[in-house]
Design an enzyme around this catalytic site. Structure first.
Site, PDB file in Angstrom:
ATOM      1  N   GLU A  36      -4.506   6.031   2.036  1.00  0.00           N
ATOM      2  CA  GLU A  36      -3.694   5.474   3.136  1.00  0.00           C
ATOM      3  C   GLU A  36      -3.370   4.004   2.956  1.00  0.00           C
ATOM      4  O   GLU A  36      -2.374   3.527   3.489  1.00  0.00           O
ATOM      5  CB  GLU A  36      -4.418   5.677   4.477  1.00  0.00           C
ATOM      6  N   VAL A  37      -4.237   3.283   2.257  1.00  0.00           N
ATOM      7  CA  VAL A  37      -4.003   1.849   2.084  1.00  0.00           C
ATOM      8  C   VAL A  37      -3.732   1.590   0.597  1.00  0.00           C
ATOM      9  O   VAL A  37      -4.555   1.924  -0.257  1.00  0.00           O
ATOM     10  CB  VAL A  37      -5.222   1.022   2.553  1.00  0.00           C
TER      11      VAL A  37
ATOM     12  N   HIS B 293      -9.473   0.695  -3.152  1.00  0.00           N
ATOM     13  CA  HIS B 293     -10.740   0.537  -2.430  1.00  0.00           C
ATOM     14  C   HIS B 293     -11.651   1.677  -2.819  1.00  0.00           C
ATOM     15  O   HIS B 293     -11.211   2.820  -2.943  1.00  0.00           O
ATOM     16  CB  HIS B 293     -10.531   0.496  -0.916  1.00  0.00           C
TER      17      HIS B 293
END
Ligand code: 5GP
Length: 125
Positions: A105-106, A110
Protein backbone atom coordinates in the site's frame (compact mmCIF):
# COMPACT_ATOMS: atom_id res chain seq x y z
CA UNK A 1 -4.97 0.91 -2.87
CA UNK A 2 -2.23 -1.56 -3.80
CA UNK A 3 0.68 0.11 -5.56
CA UNK A 4 2.49 -0.66 -8.78
CA UNK A 5 6.03 -1.30 -7.55
CA UNK A 6 7.48 -0.60 -10.99
CA UNK A 7 6.49 3.08 -10.87
CA UNK A 8 9.15 5.73 -10.17
CA UNK A 9 9.61 6.78 -6.54
CA UNK A 10 6.99 9.27 -5.32
CA UNK A 11 8.50 11.50 -2.64
CA UNK A 12 5.01 12.44 -1.42
CA UNK A 13 4.34 8.93 -0.06
CA UNK A 14 3.53 8.71 3.64
CA UNK A 15 6.82 7.09 4.67
CA UNK A 16 8.83 9.73 2.82
CA UNK A 17 6.92 12.28 4.91
CA UNK A 18 7.70 10.35 8.10
CA UNK A 19 11.39 10.25 7.13
CA UNK A 20 11.39 14.02 6.62
CA UNK A 21 9.57 14.53 9.94
CA UNK A 22 6.49 16.02 8.25
CA UNK A 23 4.26 13.32 9.76
CA UNK A 24 4.81 12.07 13.32
CA UNK A 25 5.94 8.54 14.12
CA UNK A 26 7.45 7.08 17.27
CA UNK A 27 11.03 6.43 16.18
CA UNK A 28 12.03 3.19 17.92
CA UNK A 29 15.32 2.89 16.00
CA UNK A 30 17.29 5.07 13.63
CA UNK A 31 20.73 4.94 12.04
CA UNK A 32 22.34 6.11 8.79
CA UNK A 33 20.47 3.52 6.73
CA UNK A 34 17.15 2.80 8.40
CA UNK A 35 14.28 4.11 10.47
CA UNK A 36 11.86 1.96 12.48
CA UNK A 37 8.47 2.90 13.94
CA UNK A 38 5.33 1.04 15.08
CA UNK A 39 2.69 0.28 12.46
CA UNK A 40 -0.33 2.56 12.91
CA UNK A 41 -2.69 -0.42 12.50
CA UNK A 42 -0.92 -3.30 14.24
CA UNK A 43 -1.67 -6.85 13.12
CA UNK A 44 0.13 -8.43 16.10
CA UNK A 45 1.14 -7.35 19.63
CA UNK A 46 4.47 -6.27 18.16
CA UNK A 47 4.23 -4.75 14.69
CA UNK A 48 7.17 -2.59 13.70
CA UNK A 49 7.97 -1.18 10.28
CA UNK A 50 11.58 -0.75 9.20
CA UNK A 51 12.29 1.45 6.18
CA UNK A 52 15.50 2.34 4.38
CA UNK A 53 16.45 6.01 4.41
CA UNK A 54 17.02 5.96 0.65
CA UNK A 55 14.26 6.50 -1.91
CA UNK A 56 13.29 2.93 -2.89
CA UNK A 57 9.79 1.89 -3.95
CA UNK A 58 10.01 -1.76 -3.01
CA UNK A 59 12.19 -4.75 -2.25
CA UNK A 60 12.61 -5.16 -6.01
CA UNK A 61 13.84 -1.59 -6.43
CA UNK A 62 16.12 -1.75 -3.39
CA UNK A 63 17.70 -5.08 -4.26
CA UNK A 64 18.37 -3.84 -7.80
CA UNK A 65 19.63 -0.30 -7.10
CA UNK A 66 20.69 -0.18 -3.45
CA UNK A 67 24.40 0.12 -2.72
CA UNK A 68 26.20 -2.66 -0.86
CA UNK A 69 26.42 -0.38 2.17
CA UNK A 70 22.70 0.47 2.09
CA UNK A 71 21.67 -3.16 1.73
CA UNK A 72 23.99 -4.38 4.46
CA UNK A 73 23.01 -1.49 6.71
CA UNK A 74 19.30 -2.06 6.20
CA UNK A 75 19.43 -5.82 6.76
CA UNK A 76 21.46 -5.30 9.93
CA UNK A 77 19.00 -2.66 11.11
CA UNK A 78 16.03 -5.03 10.70
CA UNK A 79 17.81 -7.62 12.80
CA UNK A 80 18.83 -5.06 15.40
CA UNK A 81 15.28 -3.71 15.76
CA UNK A 82 13.88 -7.20 16.36
CA UNK A 83 16.71 -8.05 18.76
CA UNK A 84 16.37 -4.81 20.73
CA UNK A 85 12.61 -5.37 20.96
CA UNK A 86 13.33 -8.72 22.62
CA UNK A 87 11.70 -10.78 19.90
CA UNK A 88 14.38 -13.33 19.09
CA UNK A 89 13.62 -15.97 21.72
CA UNK A 90 9.87 -16.17 21.08
CA UNK A 91 10.34 -15.52 17.37
CA UNK A 92 9.12 -13.09 14.74
CA UNK A 93 8.03 -12.88 11.13
CA UNK A 94 9.40 -10.55 8.44
CA UNK A 95 7.19 -9.42 5.58
CA UNK A 96 7.98 -7.15 2.64
CA UNK A 97 5.05 -6.69 0.29
CA UNK A 98 6.00 -5.87 -3.29
CA UNK A 99 3.43 -4.83 -5.89
CA UNK A 100 -0.31 -5.40 -6.36
CA UNK A 101 -0.65 -9.14 -5.66
CA UNK A 102 1.09 -8.66 -2.31
CA UNK A 103 -1.23 -5.74 -1.49
CA UNK A 104 1.65 -3.29 -0.99
CA UNK A 105 0.00 0.00 0.00
CA UNK A 106 2.87 2.39 0.63
CA UNK A 107 5.37 2.84 -2.22
CA UNK A 108 8.47 3.14 -0.03
CA UNK A 109 10.14 -0.17 0.88
CA UNK A 110 9.18 -1.33 4.35
CA UNK A 111 9.79 -4.56 6.18
CA UNK A 112 7.11 -5.54 8.69
CA UNK A 113 8.33 -7.18 11.89
CA UNK A 114 5.44 -9.12 13.41
CA UNK A 115 5.62 -10.87 16.77
CA UNK A 116 4.13 -11.28 20.21
CA UNK A 117 1.72 -14.15 19.59
CA UNK A 118 1.56 -17.41 17.64
CA UNK A 119 1.33 -16.05 14.11
CA UNK A 120 -0.05 -19.22 12.58
CA UNK A 121 0.44 -20.31 9.00
CA UNK A 122 2.33 -17.97 6.72
CA UNK A 123 -0.72 -17.04 4.63
CA UNK A 124 -4.46 -16.93 5.39
CA UNK A 125 -6.15 -20.07 4.12
P1 5GP B 1 1.87 -2.58 3.12
O1 5GP B 1 0.47 -3.07 2.91
O2 5GP B 1 2.24 -1.49 2.12
O3 5GP B 1 2.88 -3.68 3.19
O4 5GP B 1 1.90 -1.94 4.57
C1 5GP B 1 1.71 -0.59 4.83
C2 5GP B 1 1.58 -0.46 6.33
O5 5GP B 1 1.77 0.89 6.68
C3 5GP B 1 0.22 -0.88 6.88
O6 5GP B 1 0.39 -1.95 7.80
C4 5GP B 1 -0.32 0.40 7.54
O7 5GP B 1 -1.02 0.15 8.74
C5 5GP B 1 0.94 1.20 7.77
N1 5GP B 1 0.76 2.64 7.74
C6 5GP B 1 0.09 3.35 6.80
N2 5GP B 1 0.14 4.67 7.07
C7 5GP B 1 0.87 4.80 8.21
C8 5GP B 1 1.25 5.92 9.00
O8 5GP B 1 0.95 7.08 8.70
N3 5GP B 1 2.01 5.66 10.10
C9 5GP B 1 2.36 4.39 10.45
N4 5GP B 1 3.09 4.25 11.56
N5 5GP B 1 2.01 3.31 9.74
C10 5GP B 1 1.26 3.50 8.63
Amino acid sequence: MPVDATLPYDDQNIFAKILRGEIPARRVYEDDFALAFPDINPQAPNHILVIPKGAYVSWDDFSARGSEAEIAGFVRAVGTVAREAGLVTSGYRLLANTGPDSHQEVPHLHVHILAGRKLGPMLAR
